[in-house]
Design a protein around this motif. Structure first.
Motif, PDB file in Angstrom:
ATOM      1  N   PHE A  33      32.481  30.653  37.370  1.00  0.00           N
ATOM      2  CA  PHE A  33      31.298  29.835  37.117  1.00  0.00           C
ATOM      3  C   PHE A  33      30.045  30.450  37.752  1.00  0.00           C
ATOM      4  O   PHE A  33      28.964  30.458  37.163  1.00  0.00           O
ATOM      5  CB  PHE A  33      31.530  28.416  37.662  1.00  0.00           C
ATOM      6  N   LEU A  34      30.200  30.983  38.960  1.00  0.00           N
ATOM      7  CA  LEU A  34      29.073  31.582  39.686  1.00  0.00           C
ATOM      8  C   LEU A  34      28.772  33.020  39.253  1.00  0.00           C
ATOM      9  O   LEU A  34      27.816  33.613  39.730  1.00  0.00           O
ATOM     10  CB  LEU A  34      29.344  31.539  41.196  1.00  0.00           C
ATOM     11  N   GLY A  35      29.591  33.559  38.365  1.00  0.00           N
ATOM     12  CA  GLY A  35      29.362  34.916  37.882  1.00  0.00           C
ATOM     13  C   GLY A  35      29.969  35.997  38.754  1.00  0.00           C
ATOM     14  O   GLY A  35      29.744  37.184  38.527  1.00  0.00           O
ATOM     15  N   TRP A  36      30.750  35.628  39.752  1.00  0.00           N
ATOM     16  CA  TRP A  36      31.402  36.619  40.602  1.00  0.00           C
ATOM     17  C   TRP A  36      32.563  37.284  39.874  1.00  0.00           C
ATOM     18  O   TRP A  36      32.877  38.439  40.133  1.00  0.00           O
ATOM     19  CB  TRP A  36      31.938  35.985  41.879  1.00  0.00           C
ATOM     20  N   ILE A  37      33.215  36.524  39.006  1.00  0.00           N
ATOM     21  CA  ILE A  37      34.334  37.039  38.211  1.00  0.00           C
ATOM     22  C   ILE A  37      33.874  37.009  36.762  1.00  0.00           C
ATOM     23  O   ILE A  37      33.652  35.927  36.202  1.00  0.00           O
ATOM     24  CB  ILE A  37      35.614  36.200  38.410  1.00  0.00           C
ATOM     25  N   ASN A  38      33.716  38.170  36.163  1.00  0.00           N
ATOM     26  CA  ASN A  38      33.179  38.269  34.806  1.00  0.00           C
ATOM     27  C   ASN A  38      34.261  37.948  33.774  1.00  0.00           C
ATOM     28  O   ASN A  38      35.109  38.790  33.480  1.00  0.00           O
ATOM     29  CB  ASN A  38      32.601  39.657  34.558  1.00  0.00           C
ATOM     30  N   VAL A  39      34.209  36.749  33.246  1.00  0.00           N
ATOM     31  CA  VAL A  39      35.178  36.334  32.233  1.00  0.00           C
ATOM     32  C   VAL A  39      34.539  36.208  30.845  1.00  0.00           C
ATOM     33  O   VAL A  39      35.190  35.743  29.907  1.00  0.00           O
ATOM     34  CB  VAL A  39      35.871  35.009  32.635  1.00  0.00           C
ATOM     35  N   ASP A  40      33.293  36.619  30.719  1.00  0.00           N
ATOM     36  CA  ASP A  40      32.594  36.521  29.429  1.00  0.00           C
ATOM     37  C   ASP A  40      33.332  37.303  28.347  1.00  0.00           C
ATOM     38  O   ASP A  40      33.640  38.480  28.518  1.00  0.00           O
ATOM     39  CB  ASP A  40      31.164  37.046  29.546  1.00  0.00           C
ATOM     40  N   GLY A  41      33.636  36.611  27.252  1.00  0.00           N
ATOM     41  CA  GLY A  41      34.290  37.243  26.111  1.00  0.00           C
ATOM     42  C   GLY A  41      35.758  37.558  26.317  1.00  0.00           C
ATOM     43  O   GLY A  41      36.356  38.265  25.518  1.00  0.00           O
ATOM     44  N   LYS A  42      36.362  37.012  27.365  1.00  0.00           N
ATOM     45  CA  LYS A  42      37.771  37.274  27.661  1.00  0.00           C
ATOM     46  C   LYS A  42      38.571  35.987  27.490  1.00  0.00           C
ATOM     47  O   LYS A  42      38.015  34.904  27.394  1.00  0.00           O
ATOM     48  CB  LYS A  42      37.903  37.831  29.068  1.00  0.00           C
ATOM     49  N   TRP A  43      39.890  36.104  27.454  1.00  0.00           N
ATOM     50  CA  TRP A  43      40.737  34.922  27.262  1.00  0.00           C
ATOM     51  C   TRP A  43      40.481  33.866  28.331  1.00  0.00           C
ATOM     52  O   TRP A  43      40.698  32.681  28.102  1.00  0.00           O
ATOM     53  CB  TRP A  43      42.227  35.311  27.261  1.00  0.00           C
ATOM     54  N   SER A  44      40.050  34.317  29.496  1.00  0.00           N
ATOM     55  CA  SER A  44      39.867  33.426  30.640  1.00  0.00           C
ATOM     56  C   SER A  44      38.478  32.790  30.701  1.00  0.00           C
ATOM     57  O   SER A  44      38.164  32.094  31.659  1.00  0.00           O
ATOM     58  CB  SER A  44      40.115  34.217  31.929  1.00  0.00           C
ATOM     59  N   SER A  97      41.748  39.675  34.473  1.00  0.00           N
ATOM     60  CA  SER A  97      41.105  39.645  33.155  1.00  0.00           C
ATOM     61  C   SER A  97      39.686  40.201  33.186  1.00  0.00           C
ATOM     62  O   SER A  97      39.215  40.746  32.196  1.00  0.00           O
ATOM     63  CB  SER A  97      41.097  38.220  32.588  1.00  0.00           C
ATOM     64  N   ALA A  98      39.034  40.090  34.316  1.00  0.00           N
ATOM     65  CA  ALA A  98      37.667  40.596  34.452  1.00  0.00           C
ATOM     66  C   ALA A  98      37.624  42.119  34.285  1.00  0.00           C
ATOM     67  O   ALA A  98      36.578  42.682  33.963  1.00  0.00           O
ATOM     68  CB  ALA A  98      37.076  40.198  35.794  1.00  0.00           C
ATOM     69  N   PHE A  99      38.768  42.774  34.490  1.00  0.00           N
ATOM     70  CA  PHE A  99      38.838  44.234  34.434  1.00  0.00           C
ATOM     71  C   PHE A  99      39.873  44.726  33.428  1.00  0.00           C
ATOM     72  O   PHE A  99      40.277  45.880  33.470  1.00  0.00           O
ATOM     73  CB  PHE A  99      39.172  44.780  35.830  1.00  0.00           C
ATOM     74  N   PHE A 100      40.344  43.823  32.562  1.00  0.00           N
ATOM     75  CA  PHE A 100      41.349  44.136  31.555  1.00  0.00           C
ATOM     76  C   PHE A 100      42.663  44.610  32.183  1.00  0.00           C
ATOM     77  O   PHE A 100      43.337  45.496  31.681  1.00  0.00           O
ATOM     78  CB  PHE A 100      40.811  45.167  30.542  1.00  0.00           C
ATOM     79  N   HIS A 101      43.020  43.995  33.307  1.00  0.00           N
ATOM     80  CA  HIS A 101      44.278  44.275  33.997  1.00  0.00           C
ATOM     81  C   HIS A 101      45.055  42.973  34.199  1.00  0.00           C
ATOM     82  O   HIS A 101      45.617  42.731  35.264  1.00  0.00           O
ATOM     83  CB  HIS A 101      44.026  44.943  35.349  1.00  0.00           C
TER      84      HIS A 101
END
Length: 160
Positions: A33-44, A97-101
């Protein structure tokens, strides 16, 4: 190098799940939510939604209260242990998911949850003994480590 850091962070968030099962998903939701973990456009991506963050935060708060109750079962009973493994896997997967791992981070989250569950129980027992049979001080310390450590891990994802 990035993959190693992601696996380490997923392992650490798994440890948090071992300490407090619902804290790990709540803090990764806040991190997203705070943008620390980039989940944009990912399953998460759904994890960053305000409703998800609110629901998981409520679960976190309820867990912090129920852990203080004398009839709360041991974290090492099968249902409690399984819940911690699942939450560690989920929180690790979100970080991954933020790094495709996602898959390797899921496994790391599970391993971390095992370590956190068993290690947390051992430390809590030592604190109980050191406090003449009073469990509440150890519980509060564990709450602080879980919540504070969880948010620190979520923030560190943004630095990878």
């Amino acid at each position: 190098m990035t993959q190693v850091l992601v696996i380490v962070l997923a392992l650490l968030i798994g440890v948090i799940a071992g300490l407090r099962a619902l804290t790990a998903p709540a803090v990764v939701a806040w991190g997203a939510f705070l943008g620390w973990i980039n989940v944009d456009g990912k399953w998460s991506e759904w994890v960053a939604h305000p409703i998800t963050v609110t629901v998981l935060t409520i679960f976190l708060l309820v867990e912090l209260v129920t852990d203080q109750l004398p009839k709360t079962p041991s974290r090492k009973t099968a249902p409690q242990f399984a819940t911690r493994l699942i939450m560690g896997a989920f929180a690790g997967a979100v970080i991954g998911s933020a790094f495709f791992h996602t898959f390797s981070a899921t496994g790391a989250g599970i391993v971390g949850a095992v370590l956190g569950t068993l290690g947390g129980a051992a430390v809590r027992t030592k604190l109980y003994e050191a406090n003449n049979g009073k469990d509440r001080p150890g519980a509060f310390i564990e709450d602080l480590v879980a919540v504070g450590g969880g948010f620190l891990i979520a923030f560190l994802v943004s630095l990878v």
